[in-house]
Write an enzyme that holds these catalytic residues in place. Structure first.
Site, PDB file in Angstrom:
ATOM      1  N   PRO A 129       0.844  -1.199   0.000  1.00 48.49           N
ATOM      2  CA  PRO A 129       0.000   0.000   0.000  1.00 48.49           C
ATOM      3  C   PRO A 129       0.883   1.254   0.000  1.00 48.49           C
ATOM      4  O   PRO A 129       1.942   1.262   0.622  1.00 48.49           O
ATOM      5  CB  PRO A 129      -0.791  -0.121   1.310  1.00 48.49           C
ATOM      6  N   ALA A 144       1.518   4.265   3.523  1.00 50.62           N
ATOM      7  CA  ALA A 144       1.090   3.478   4.685  1.00 50.62           C
ATOM      8  C   ALA A 144       2.232   3.183   5.646  1.00 50.62           C
ATOM      9  O   ALA A 144       2.082   2.397   6.570  1.00 50.62           O
ATOM     10  CB  ALA A 144       0.443   2.183   4.212  1.00 50.62           C
ATOM     11  N   GLY A 145       3.390   3.792   5.402  1.00 45.63           N
ATOM     12  CA  GLY A 145       4.509   3.591   6.329  1.00 45.63           C
ATOM     13  C   GLY A 145       5.312   2.332   6.068  1.00 45.63           C
ATOM     14  O   GLY A 145       6.165   1.966   6.869  1.00 45.63           O
ATOM     15  N   LEU A 146       5.045   1.667   4.926  1.00 47.44           N
ATOM     16  CA  LEU A 146       5.792   0.433   4.637  1.00 47.44           C
ATOM     17  C   LEU A 146       6.881   0.659   3.588  1.00 47.44           C
ATOM     18  O   LEU A 146       7.428  -0.291   3.034  1.00 47.44           O
ATOM     19  CB  LEU A 146       4.837  -0.685   4.181  1.00 47.44           C
ATOM     20  N   ALA A 163      10.793   1.442  -2.091  1.00 43.95           N
ATOM     21  CA  ALA A 163      10.833   0.140  -2.764  1.00 43.95           C
ATOM     22  C   ALA A 163      10.701   0.331  -4.275  1.00 43.95           C
ATOM     23  O   ALA A 163      11.383  -0.333  -5.064  1.00 43.95           O
ATOM     24  CB  ALA A 163       9.713  -0.756  -2.239  1.00 43.95           C
ATOM     25  N   ASP A 207      14.468   3.962   4.548  1.00 41.56           N
ATOM     26  CA  ASP A 207      13.581   3.166   3.689  1.00 41.56           C
ATOM     27  C   ASP A 207      14.361   2.581   2.507  1.00 41.56           C
ATOM     28  O   ASP A 207      14.234   1.395   2.187  1.00 41.56           O
ATOM     29  CB  ASP A 207      12.435   4.024   3.132  1.00 41.56           C
TER      30      ASP A 207
HETATM   31  O1  PMV Z   1       6.369   6.555   6.288  1.00 40.38           O
HETATM   32  P1  PMV Z   1       7.627   6.016   5.669  1.00 40.38           P
HETATM   33  O2  PMV Z   1       7.567   4.613   5.273  1.00 40.38           O
HETATM   34  O3  PMV Z   1       8.099   6.897   4.541  1.00 40.38           O
HETATM   35  O4  PMV Z   1       8.769   6.096   6.813  1.00 40.38           O
HETATM   36  C1  PMV Z   1       9.266   7.342   7.193  1.00 40.38           C
HETATM   37  C2  PMV Z   1      10.285   7.240   8.297  1.00 40.38           C
HETATM   38  C3  PMV Z   1      10.646   8.609   8.873  1.00 40.38           C
HETATM   39  O5  PMV Z   1      11.611   8.388   9.894  1.00 40.38           O
HETATM   40  C4  PMV Z   1       9.428   9.286   9.499  1.00 40.38           C
HETATM   41  C5  PMV Z   1      11.207   9.560   7.816  1.00 40.38           C
HETATM   42  C6  PMV Z   1      12.602   9.216   7.338  1.00 40.38           C
HETATM   43  O6  PMV Z   1      13.016   9.798   6.318  1.00 40.38           O
HETATM   44  O7  PMV Z   1      13.301   8.404   7.973  1.00 40.38           O
END
Ligand code: PMV
Length: 301
Positions: free
Chosen positions: A88, A91-93, A98, A139
């Site tokens: 998704p 969604a933080g993944l 990727a 990421d």
């Molecule tokens: O929401 P995502 O999957 O893009 O994770 C972001 C992680 C953060 O620490 C909030 C931002 C970053 O650049 O590390």
């Protein structure tokens, strides 16, 4: 075919943008991409019904990001890239990282360019910067290398070999959040009250250091407690939501060892740590009613 993994941040999001460590793990869901010679460069993402050419239009983020990756070569190649996305977005993944890693990997394969996982992560940041402004790089590093690792901005990943796989339940709230918006919100809090926010980051860094030891020792009970602590610290930075709190609460009630948001917060996904598969299934069942999508992931094998 090139692959970019999704990732979960087990501990340490946001502090990582300010140079603190984060503990992260690659997951087996991600993006597969292929590239073939074509008359003009084109990126297609069938699952979103998208076809874009490289662009410099500020309103065309995908076209700009694709253009940024084509520009990493001495002369931008004419390749048709197709990306199959099984994550998704928002969604933080780590969906966008990727994508960047998979697209760069596919183009490298088509052109016979060889890069280490570390180099691929670094170069693919050209894509990530279009969406996130100032990404820490966690990421992209995890999308490229996978496994479980401690990430420090600008340094090589410090891989940890867990004694056993970690069993996680990953649940999407269905509320998408912009990483840039959430990072900017923390930035404003930091500007207004640096002592308070730095204090929270110091506490998160201590949680990460202890978490890395817990993973190495296979001490899932300790890791779960650290995840709960981390969730409280993230909530103090206004990064949690009612739905994330509900998901964490239900997961813990159903026997999870710990639960927290993962990624930028403000929506996106919750992760819950389970002692083993059967207990993960109980947690999954408990949250299925309110999560938009939930699944079990074994990481670190
Ligand atoms: O929401 P995502 O999957 O893009 O994770 C972001 C992680 C953060 O620490 C909030 C931002 C970053 O650049 O590390």
């Amino acid at each position: 075919m090139a692959f970019g993994r999704g990732k979960v941040i087990l501990l340490g999001e946001h502090g990582v943008v300010y140079g603190h460590p984060a503990l992260a793990a690659g997951i087996e869901r991600g993006v597969h991409a292929t590239a073939t010679e074509a008359s003009t460069a084109l990126l297609s993402i069938p699952v979103w019904d998208i076809e874009v050419a490289p662009s410099s239009d500020p309103a065309e983020s995908l076209g700009r990001a694709f253009g940024a990756l084509l520009n990493v070569y001495d002369s931008p190649p004419c390749l048709a890239v197709r990306a199959e996305v099984a994550l998704p977005a928002g969604a933080g993944l780590g969906c966008s990282a990727a994508l960047g890693v998979a697209i760069l990997g596919a183009m490298d394969e088509a052109l016979g360019v060889e890069r280490s996982a570390e180099e691929r992560a670094e170069v693919s940041l050209a894509w990530e910067r279009v969406f996130h402004g100032n990404p820490s790089g966690v990421d992209s590093a995890m999308a490229s290398a996978g496994g479980v690792a401690v990430f420090h901005k600008g340094k090589p990943l410090d891989h940890i070999l867990p004694r056993n796989a970690l069993t996680l339940v990953i649940a999407n709230t269905g509320d998408s959040a912009s990483t840039k918006t959430m990072v900017d919100s923390v930035g404003r809090q930091h500007e207004r009250n640096p002592e308070r926010v730095d204090g929270v980051f110091d506490a998160i860094a201590a949680v990460v250091r202890n978490g890395a030891l817990a993973v190495g020792a296979g001490d899932w009970k300790a890791l779960g407690q650290l995840m709960d602590l981390n969730q409280g610290l993230l909530a103090s930075l206004l990064l949690s939501t009612e739905k994330l709190e509900d998901l964490c609460h239900l997961a813990r009630e159903a026997g999870a060892l710990g639960a927290k948001l993962t990624g930028s917060g403000g929506g996106g996904c919750m992760i819950a740590l389970a002692a083993e598969r059967t207990s993960a299934e109980t947690v999954l069942h408990a949250i299925e009613g309110i999560a938009e999508e939930a699944f079990i992931a074994e990481v670190g094998t």
